[in-house]
Motif scaffolding. Structure first.
Motif, PDB file in Angstrom:
ATOM      1  N   GLU A  69       0.833  -1.208   0.000  1.00 20.90           N
ATOM      2  CA  GLU A  69       0.000   0.000   0.000  1.00 20.90           C
ATOM      3  C   GLU A  69       0.870   1.262   0.000  1.00 20.90           C
ATOM      4  O   GLU A  69       0.632   2.206  -0.743  1.00 20.90           O
ATOM      5  CB  GLU A  69      -0.917  -0.017   1.222  1.00 20.90           C
ATOM      6  CG  GLU A  69      -1.921   1.099   1.260  1.00 20.90           C
ATOM      7  CD  GLU A  69      -2.895   0.927   2.409  1.00 20.90           C
ATOM      8  OE1 GLU A  69      -4.053   1.343   2.227  1.00 20.90           O
ATOM      9  OE2 GLU A  69      -2.508   0.410   3.475  1.00 20.90           O
ATOM     10  N   GLU A  93      -9.015 -10.526   0.388  1.00 19.91           N
ATOM     11  CA  GLU A  93      -9.741  -9.253   0.339  1.00 19.91           C
ATOM     12  C   GLU A  93      -8.806  -8.074   0.607  1.00 19.91           C
ATOM     13  O   GLU A  93      -8.846  -7.069  -0.087  1.00 19.91           O
ATOM     14  CB  GLU A  93     -10.906  -9.259   1.337  1.00 19.91           C
ATOM     15  CG  GLU A  93     -11.786  -8.026   1.242  1.00 19.91           C
ATOM     16  CD  GLU A  93     -12.341  -7.762  -0.158  1.00 19.91           C
ATOM     17  OE1 GLU A  93     -12.384  -6.579  -0.558  1.00 19.91           O
ATOM     18  OE2 GLU A  93     -12.714  -8.716  -0.855  1.00 19.91           O
ATOM     19  N   ARG A  94      -7.954  -8.209   1.618  1.00 22.28           N
ATOM     20  CA  ARG A  94      -6.984  -7.137   1.911  1.00 22.28           C
ATOM     21  C   ARG A  94      -6.046  -6.920   0.723  1.00 22.28           C
ATOM     22  O   ARG A  94      -5.757  -5.785   0.360  1.00 22.28           O
ATOM     23  CB  ARG A  94      -6.166  -7.476   3.164  1.00 22.28           C
ATOM     24  CG  ARG A  94      -6.927  -7.322   4.457  1.00 22.28           C
ATOM     25  CD  ARG A  94      -6.032  -7.575   5.665  1.00 22.28           C
ATOM     26  NE  ARG A  94      -4.947  -6.601   5.719  1.00 22.28           N
ATOM     27  CZ  ARG A  94      -3.674  -6.907   5.971  1.00 22.28           C
ATOM     28  NH1 ARG A  94      -3.309  -8.151   6.204  1.00 22.28           N
ATOM     29  NH2 ARG A  94      -2.751  -5.971   6.010  1.00 22.28           N
ATOM     30  N   GLU A  97      -7.597  -5.067  -2.356  1.00 24.26           N
ATOM     31  CA  GLU A  97      -7.741  -3.620  -2.212  1.00 24.26           C
ATOM     32  C   GLU A  97      -6.525  -2.868  -2.745  1.00 24.26           C
ATOM     33  O   GLU A  97      -6.631  -1.715  -3.144  1.00 24.26           O
ATOM     34  CB  GLU A  97      -8.000  -3.256  -0.743  1.00 24.26           C
ATOM     35  CG  GLU A  97      -9.358  -3.710  -0.266  1.00 24.26           C
ATOM     36  CD  GLU A  97      -9.569  -3.490   1.216  1.00 24.26           C
ATOM     37  OE1 GLU A  97      -8.753  -2.789   1.863  1.00 24.26           O
ATOM     38  OE2 GLU A  97     -10.568  -4.017   1.731  1.00 24.26           O
ATOM     39  N   GLU A  99      -4.964  -3.746  -5.386  1.00 25.52           N
ATOM     40  CA  GLU A  99      -5.004  -3.949  -6.833  1.00 25.52           C
ATOM     41  C   GLU A  99      -3.643  -4.385  -7.379  1.00 25.52           C
ATOM     42  O   GLU A  99      -3.050  -3.734  -8.243  1.00 25.52           O
ATOM     43  CB  GLU A  99      -5.514  -2.695  -7.547  1.00 25.52           C
ATOM     44  CG  GLU A  99      -6.931  -2.341  -7.161  1.00 25.52           C
ATOM     45  CD  GLU A  99      -7.458  -1.112  -7.875  1.00 25.52           C
ATOM     46  OE1 GLU A  99      -6.736  -0.520  -8.717  1.00 25.52           O
ATOM     47  OE2 GLU A  99      -8.605  -0.746  -7.588  1.00 25.52           O
TER      48      GLU A  99
END
Length: 126
Positions: A69, A93-94, A97, A99
């Motif tokens: 991130e 899922e994390r 996010e 991408e």
């Protein structure tokens, strides 16, 4: 194929060395290996990478998703491919996010690595 600069982020030395060997055989330039998310961020301050192969579980306070991130914020053109032994729904899922340009579940075959990196790097050039 190959020639691109790749940074390996893996906290286990044997898989990291195997990845390095495979990447070099595929003619990628391996910039090095890091075990901690914080170290990756420090390294990318002074060195650029076309792609970061990022394990999700790392040594230190920052996991691979958090590090990715921060890489996205600082260097959006750097492609990120996660590699992990964990494919549970929460982890997926994390990771989604962020991408990433790819997500590989260990054990990773050379063919999976080769095709994923090729796709990841082609998307990163758009």
């Amino acid at each position: 194929m190959g020639g691109e600069d790749v940074l390996i982020v893996e906290d286990e030395p044997i898989p990291a060395m195997e990845l390095q060997s495979t990447l070099e055989a595929l003619e990628y330039n391996v910039l090095g290996m890091e075990k901690r998310g914080e170290k990756v961020l420090d390294r990318l301050e002074s060195e650029s990478a076309d792609l970061v192969l990022m394990d999700i579980r790392l040594d230190g306070d920052m996991d691979g998703i958090e590090a990715a991130e921060k890489i996205r914020d600082r260097s959006p053109s750097t492609s990120i491919v996660f590699l992990t032994a964990y494919s549970d729904e929460e982890t997926l899922e994390r990771a989604r996010e962020i991408e990433p340009e790819g997500y590989l579940v260990k054990p990773i075959t050379e063919n999976d690595l080769k095709s994923t990196l090729k796709m990841a790097l082609s998307r990163g050039k758009d």
